[in-house]
Design a protein around this motif. Structure first.
Motif, PDB file in Angstrom:
ATOM      1  N   ARG A 253       0.824  -1.213   0.000  1.00  0.00           N
ATOM      2  CA  ARG A 253       0.000   0.000   0.000  1.00  0.00           C
ATOM      3  C   ARG A 253       0.860   1.265   0.000  1.00  0.00           C
ATOM      4  O   ARG A 253       0.636   2.174  -0.823  1.00  0.00           O
ATOM      5  CB  ARG A 253      -0.969  -0.016   1.191  1.00  0.00           C
ATOM      6  CG  ARG A 253      -1.812   1.262   1.362  1.00  0.00           C
ATOM      7  CD  ARG A 253      -2.684   1.526   0.137  1.00  0.00           C
ATOM      8  NE  ARG A 253      -3.211   2.891   0.143  1.00  0.00           N
ATOM      9  CZ  ARG A 253      -4.441   3.236   0.518  1.00  0.00           C
ATOM     10  NH1 ARG A 253      -5.284   2.304   0.934  1.00  0.00           N
ATOM     11  NH2 ARG A 253      -4.838   4.479   0.478  1.00  0.00           N
TER      12      ARG A 253
ATOM     13  N   GLU B  35       1.220   4.285  -3.214  1.00  0.00           N
ATOM     14  CA  GLU B  35       0.814   5.668  -2.929  1.00  0.00           C
ATOM     15  C   GLU B  35       1.651   6.690  -3.690  1.00  0.00           C
ATOM     16  O   GLU B  35       1.212   7.818  -3.918  1.00  0.00           O
ATOM     17  CB  GLU B  35       0.925   5.950  -1.425  1.00  0.00           C
ATOM     18  CG  GLU B  35      -0.102   5.237  -0.571  1.00  0.00           C
ATOM     19  CD  GLU B  35      -1.499   5.836  -0.687  1.00  0.00           C
ATOM     20  OE1 GLU B  35      -1.658   6.834  -1.412  1.00  0.00           O
ATOM     21  OE2 GLU B  35      -2.415   5.309  -0.061  1.00  0.00           O
ATOM     22  N   ASP B  36       2.849   6.306  -4.093  1.00  0.00           N
ATOM     23  CA  ASP B  36       3.735   7.243  -4.797  1.00  0.00           C
ATOM     24  C   ASP B  36       3.409   7.359  -6.283  1.00  0.00           C
ATOM     25  O   ASP B  36       4.096   8.099  -7.002  1.00  0.00           O
ATOM     26  CB  ASP B  36       5.190   6.811  -4.634  1.00  0.00           C
ATOM     27  CG  ASP B  36       5.703   7.002  -3.217  1.00  0.00           C
ATOM     28  OD1 ASP B  36       5.136   7.854  -2.498  1.00  0.00           O
ATOM     29  OD2 ASP B  36       6.654   6.306  -2.825  1.00  0.00           O
TER      30      ASP B  36
ATOM     31  N   GLU C 241      -3.247   6.665  -8.969  1.00  0.00           N
ATOM     32  CA  GLU C 241      -4.148   5.545  -8.729  1.00  0.00           C
ATOM     33  C   GLU C 241      -4.805   5.063 -10.018  1.00  0.00           C
ATOM     34  O   GLU C 241      -5.233   3.909 -10.105  1.00  0.00           O
ATOM     35  CB  GLU C 241      -5.220   5.929  -7.706  1.00  0.00           C
ATOM     36  CG  GLU C 241      -6.148   7.044  -8.127  1.00  0.00           C
ATOM     37  CD  GLU C 241      -7.172   7.332  -7.033  1.00  0.00           C
ATOM     38  OE1 GLU C 241      -7.487   6.419  -6.248  1.00  0.00           O
ATOM     39  OE2 GLU C 241      -7.635   8.483  -6.963  1.00  0.00           O
TER      40      GLU C 241
ATOM     41  N   ARG D  86      -7.063   1.609  -2.796  1.00  0.00           N
ATOM     42  CA  ARG D  86      -6.185   1.240  -3.915  1.00  0.00           C
ATOM     43  C   ARG D  86      -6.440  -0.194  -4.382  1.00  0.00           C
ATOM     44  O   ARG D  86      -5.804  -0.662  -5.323  1.00  0.00           O
ATOM     45  CB  ARG D  86      -4.715   1.417  -3.524  1.00  0.00           C
ATOM     46  CG  ARG D  86      -4.320   2.831  -3.179  1.00  0.00           C
ATOM     47  CD  ARG D  86      -4.576   3.852  -4.289  1.00  0.00           C
ATOM     48  NE  ARG D  86      -3.681   3.728  -5.416  1.00  0.00           N
ATOM     49  CZ  ARG D  86      -2.613   4.497  -5.627  1.00  0.00           C
ATOM     50  NH1 ARG D  86      -2.313   5.453  -4.772  1.00  0.00           N
ATOM     51  NH2 ARG D  86      -1.865   4.338  -6.692  1.00  0.00           N
TER      52      ARG D  86
END
Length: 280
Positions: A170, A174-175, A178, A207
């Motif tokens: 996760r 996040e970087d 999406e 996600r």
């Protein structure tokens, strides 16, 4: 239309055309196509691709997702030549998914230690941790240009490698946008590692854009790939967790074995009945 799908991994005893016949005969209208033998080990192009799309449509099937090749074809290849070769191959499957109008491509982030020379060397984990984001940096722009999303899968390997579960996956995704990078939960992989699938779903949260729904033995899970409800997983809790994170689908079933020597065709029909019983 119900957003359920059945992976061609359930028909590893036949070629891709016969596998797709089996998926359609069981009553599924969507499928996940596996990118290795005996299915699409080489992405078709040109006329072969156009003909393949025509045959899919004739069966009333949509290629909902594509599973990129497995075994050594991972983002975190710990040797640079190996990694660059894999990145090129995975890019080809992103282009295939776009051509088939599939929405996502399933990718394994790290290798099974059995494919890594000196895989128990403590330095290997560090090289894998470095390789995964470098591969993503190359592939996310390809996904963006093709209009598809990559999904990274939790894996069932008993080793010290990074990125095996949602706790590490996760933060990694996040970087990245999406729209082009997300997560897929394999319920059997989770419990094989004695991780609660429901908790893994909750960690993946918004996600989470894919599922591999399969059951395993509760006491001695071994990535069994049984029909959901035929093993020991808590399916009401898993379905509740999916609802709690607002999971939008697809509900992809990745069934490959039976508990009573069922044939692949019988397993596909049994899985379709489970989906119906869940209201899908």
């Amino acid at each position: 239309m119900s957003d359920i799908s059945y992976s061609t991994v359930g028909f590893r005893d036949r070629d891709v055309e016969a596998a797709l016949d089996g998926v359609a005969a069981a009553g599924f209208t969507q499928t996940e196509i596996v990118g290795q033998e005996p299915h699409l080990a080489v992405p078709p192009t040109g006329k072969a691709l156009a003909d393949f799309r025509t045959r899919l449509a004739a069966r009333g099937l949509r290629a909902r997702t594509v599973h990129a090749p497995l075994t050594r074809n991972v983002l975190g290849a710990p040797e640079e030549n190996w990694r660059l070769e894999v990145v090129e191959k995975l890019a080809g499957y992103l282009r295939l998914a776009a051509a088939l109008e599939a929405t996502e491509v399933i990718i394994h982030p790290v290798p099974n230690p059995i494919f890594v020379p000196e895989g128990d060397d403590p330095e290997v984990a560090g090289r894998i941790a470095d390789a995964v984001p470098r591969s993503l940096d190359r592939l996310v722009p390809v996904a963006q240009s093709e209009g598809v999303r990559m999904l990274l899968e939790n894996l069932p390997y008993s080793c010290g490698y990074p990125y095996l579960g949602m706790k590490e996956l996760r933060p990694l995704v996040e970087d990245y946008p999406e729209e082009h990078l997300g997560l897929v939960i394999d319920t059997g992989h989770a419990w094989t590692m004695k991780r609660d699938p429901s908790r893994e779903i909750e960690i993946a949260g918004s996600r989470l854009r894919g599922t591999h729904l399969q059951d395993v033995d509760y006491d001695q899970p071994n990535d069994n790939h049984w029909v959901p409800t035929h093993g020991g997983l808590d399916w009401p809790a898993i379905r509740k967790a999916l609802a709690s994170v607002g999971y939008p689908g697809p509900w992809t079933f990745e069934v490959a074995r039976g508990t009573r020597d069922e044939t692949p065709d019988q397993l596909a029909h049994l899985t379709r009945e489970v989906a119906r019983s869940w209201g899908l």
